[in-house]
Structure formats: C-alpha cells, structure tokens
Scaffold this motif. Structure first.
Motif, PDB file in Angstrom:
ATOM      1  N   ALA A  14       0.831  -1.205   0.000  1.00  0.00           N
ATOM      2  CA  ALA A  14       0.000   0.000   0.000  1.00  0.00           C
ATOM      3  C   ALA A  14       0.867   1.256   0.000  1.00  0.00           C
ATOM      4  N   THR A  15       2.004   1.214   0.676  1.00  0.00           N
ATOM      5  CA  THR A  15       2.908   2.367   0.725  1.00  0.00           C
ATOM      6  C   THR A  15       3.413   2.726  -0.656  1.00  0.00           C
ATOM      7  N   VAL A  16       3.740   1.745  -1.447  1.00  0.00           N
ATOM      8  CA  VAL A  16       4.272   1.985  -2.791  1.00  0.00           C
ATOM      9  C   VAL A  16       3.206   2.597  -3.695  1.00  0.00           C
ATOM     10  N   LYS A  17       1.957   2.302  -3.460  1.00  0.00           N
ATOM     11  CA  LYS A  17       0.866   2.792  -4.306  1.00  0.00           C
ATOM     12  C   LYS A  17       0.415   4.205  -3.941  1.00  0.00           C
ATOM     13  N   VAL A  18       0.977   4.778  -2.885  1.00  0.00           N
ATOM     14  CA  VAL A  18       0.560   6.092  -2.414  1.00  0.00           C
ATOM     15  C   VAL A  18       0.928   7.163  -3.442  1.00  0.00           C
ATOM     16  N   GLU A  19      -0.011   8.023  -3.755  1.00  0.00           N
ATOM     17  CA  GLU A  19       0.244   9.160  -4.635  1.00  0.00           C
ATOM     18  C   GLU A  19      -0.253  10.412  -3.931  1.00  0.00           C
ATOM     19  N   GLU A  53      -1.021  12.649   5.399  1.00  0.00           N
ATOM     20  CA  GLU A  53      -0.625  12.889   6.784  1.00  0.00           C
ATOM     21  C   GLU A  53      -0.143  11.572   7.398  1.00  0.00           C
ATOM     22  N   LEU A  54       0.996  11.628   8.073  1.00  0.00           N
ATOM     23  CA  LEU A  54       1.568  10.455   8.724  1.00  0.00           C
ATOM     24  C   LEU A  54       1.040  10.381  10.147  1.00  0.00           C
ATOM     25  N   LYS A 102      21.125  15.605  21.062  1.00  0.00           N
ATOM     26  CA  LYS A 102      20.040  15.508  22.045  1.00  0.00           C
ATOM     27  C   LYS A 102      18.770  15.105  21.309  1.00  0.00           C
ATOM     28  N   GLU A 103      17.981  14.273  21.964  1.00  0.00           N
ATOM     29  CA  GLU A 103      16.695  13.870  21.406  1.00  0.00           C
ATOM     30  C   GLU A 103      15.730  15.055  21.469  1.00  0.00           C
ATOM     31  N   VAL A 104      14.914  15.201  20.441  1.00  0.00           N
ATOM     32  CA  VAL A 104      13.926  16.272  20.389  1.00  0.00           C
ATOM     33  C   VAL A 104      12.556  15.649  20.143  1.00  0.00           C
ATOM     34  N   ASN A 105      11.612  15.978  20.992  1.00  0.00           N
ATOM     35  CA  ASN A 105      10.234  15.535  20.808  1.00  0.00           C
ATOM     36  C   ASN A 105       9.575  16.516  19.839  1.00  0.00           C
ATOM     37  N   PRO A 106       9.117  16.051  18.672  1.00  0.00           N
ATOM     38  CA  PRO A 106       8.502  16.968  17.703  1.00  0.00           C
ATOM     39  C   PRO A 106       7.374  17.813  18.303  1.00  0.00           C
ATOM     40  N   SER A 107       6.615  17.252  19.233  1.00  0.00           N
ATOM     41  CA  SER A 107       5.517  17.992  19.856  1.00  0.00           C
ATOM     42  C   SER A 107       6.024  19.208  20.625  1.00  0.00           C
ATOM     43  N   SER A 108       7.223  19.086  21.229  1.00  0.00           N
ATOM     44  CA  SER A 108       7.772  20.215  21.987  1.00  0.00           C
ATOM     45  C   SER A 108       8.155  21.372  21.070  1.00  0.00           C
ATOM     46  N   LEU A 109       8.309  21.092  19.786  1.00  0.00           N
ATOM     47  CA  LEU A 109       8.612  22.137  18.808  1.00  0.00           C
ATOM     48  C   LEU A 109       7.348  22.710  18.174  1.00  0.00           C
ATOM     49  N   GLY A 110       6.201  22.193  18.603  1.00  0.00           N
ATOM     50  CA  GLY A 110       4.945  22.660  18.040  1.00  0.00           C
ATOM     51  C   GLY A 110       4.478  21.866  16.830  1.00  0.00           C
ATOM     52  N   VAL A 111       5.147  20.770  16.522  1.00  0.00           N
ATOM     53  CA  VAL A 111       4.749  19.936  15.389  1.00  0.00           C
ATOM     54  C   VAL A 111       3.472  19.188  15.775  1.00  0.00           C
ATOM     55  N   ARG A 112       2.432  19.406  14.998  1.00  0.00           N
ATOM     56  CA  ARG A 112       1.167  18.730  15.267  1.00  0.00           C
ATOM     57  C   ARG A 112       0.857  17.657  14.242  1.00  0.00           C
ATOM     58  N   ARG A 113       1.492  17.769  13.074  1.00  0.00           N
ATOM     59  CA  ARG A 113       1.294  16.746  12.051  1.00  0.00           C
ATOM     60  C   ARG A 113       2.496  16.736  11.120  1.00  0.00           C
ATOM     61  N   ILE A 114       2.704  15.604  10.489  1.00  0.00           N
ATOM     62  CA  ILE A 114       3.769  15.431   9.514  1.00  0.00           C
ATOM     63  C   ILE A 114       3.125  14.938   8.231  1.00  0.00           C
ATOM     64  N   THR A 115       3.420  15.608   7.146  1.00  0.00           N
ATOM     65  CA  THR A 115       2.896  15.220   5.845  1.00  0.00           C
ATOM     66  C   THR A 115       4.024  14.599   5.041  1.00  0.00           C
ATOM     67  N   ILE A 116       3.745  13.464   4.419  1.00  0.00           N
ATOM     68  CA  ILE A 116       4.750  12.785   3.609  1.00  0.00           C
ATOM     69  C   ILE A 116       4.270  12.695   2.166  1.00  0.00           C
ATOM     70  N   GLU A 117       5.252  12.639   1.278  1.00  0.00           N
ATOM     71  CA  GLU A 117       4.932  12.490  -0.130  1.00  0.00           C
ATOM     72  C   GLU A 117       6.131  11.853  -0.828  1.00  0.00           C
ATOM     73  N   ILE A 118       5.862  10.909  -1.693  1.00  0.00           N
ATOM     74  CA  ILE A 118       6.919  10.280  -2.483  1.00  0.00           C
ATOM     75  C   ILE A 118       7.194  11.186  -3.678  1.00  0.00           C
TER      76      ILE A 118
END
Length: 119
Positions: free
Chosen positions: A10-15, A19-20, A55-71
């Motif tokens: 299914a990942t390969v068929k993504v166009e 949102e991840l 140092k490890e960074v929690n994306p939420s602590s940076l204000g990241v609420r969503r991650i969008t991916i695209e091939i």
C-alpha cells in the motif's frame, strides 16, 4: 499475505501528500501490545561539529502537530554525514559512545541514521 506485506504494498501505491499518523496498532498485539511509532526520531546538535552534543527532540515540543509525507523524484538533501564522527575511526568518540549505558539513545545512533536509503 500477512499484514506487513499488505502495508508495504500500500505504501508503494501512495500518490500525493498524506498525513503520517503518530502511531499505528501493533502488528503483533499479543506479543507486544504497544503501538508502533511512525513519526521519525528527531535530534539536534548543540554543536554540529561535536556528535557528543546530540540531544533527542520531541517533535511535539517544537509545536509539530502533524507530519505530511509524499513520495517524490526530487534529489535527497545531503551533507550532514560529512559532519558526523560516526564510523570515521574516531577512537575518542567511539570510546565515549561505548561508555554510555545501553539504554542511552546516543549509543544506538549510527551514521546510517542520517543517510538516505537507496531506492
């Protein structure tokens, strides 16, 4: 076909952009009921020339609420691997890394964590 094989296909068929989700249910809930983390592991360096300052960074602590991916077929950004000490025969760094507790995330990091995977 098992669940992981279907997910991989299914990942390969993504166009287009998608949102991840932060997590997905465990594929083996009886053995390990914890959800699988899908968001990338994020780090920062206090000094980019000193891998010991990672140092490890929690994306939420940076204000990241969503991650969008695209091939895409665009070139991968490179360069960070030249700054890292990982795997470059730096005995002082390797000695320091081996001195860390096994539970310390820095002991688990390697140069390959910062390199793009070939298609």
């Amino acid at each position: 076909m098992d669940v992981r094989a279907r997910e991989a296909q299914a990942t390969v068929k993504v166009e287009g952009a998608h949102e991840l989700p932060r997590t997905r249910p465990s594929p083996m809930p009886k053995q390990n009921p914890k959800p699988v983390q899908l968001w990338p592991f994020c780090v920062k360096f206090g000094d980019i020339d000193d891998a010991k300052t990672v140092k490890e960074v929690n994306p939420s602590s940076l204000g990241v609420r969503r991650i969008t991916i695209e091939i895409t077929d665009e070139d991968v950004t490179t360069g960070i691997e030249e700054k890292l000490l990982y795997g470059r025969g730096n005995s002082e760094y390797q000695k320091w890394r081996r001195s860390l507790p096994f539970t310390d995330f820095r002991r688990q990091l390697s140069r390959s964590n910062f390199l793009a995977k070939e298609k």
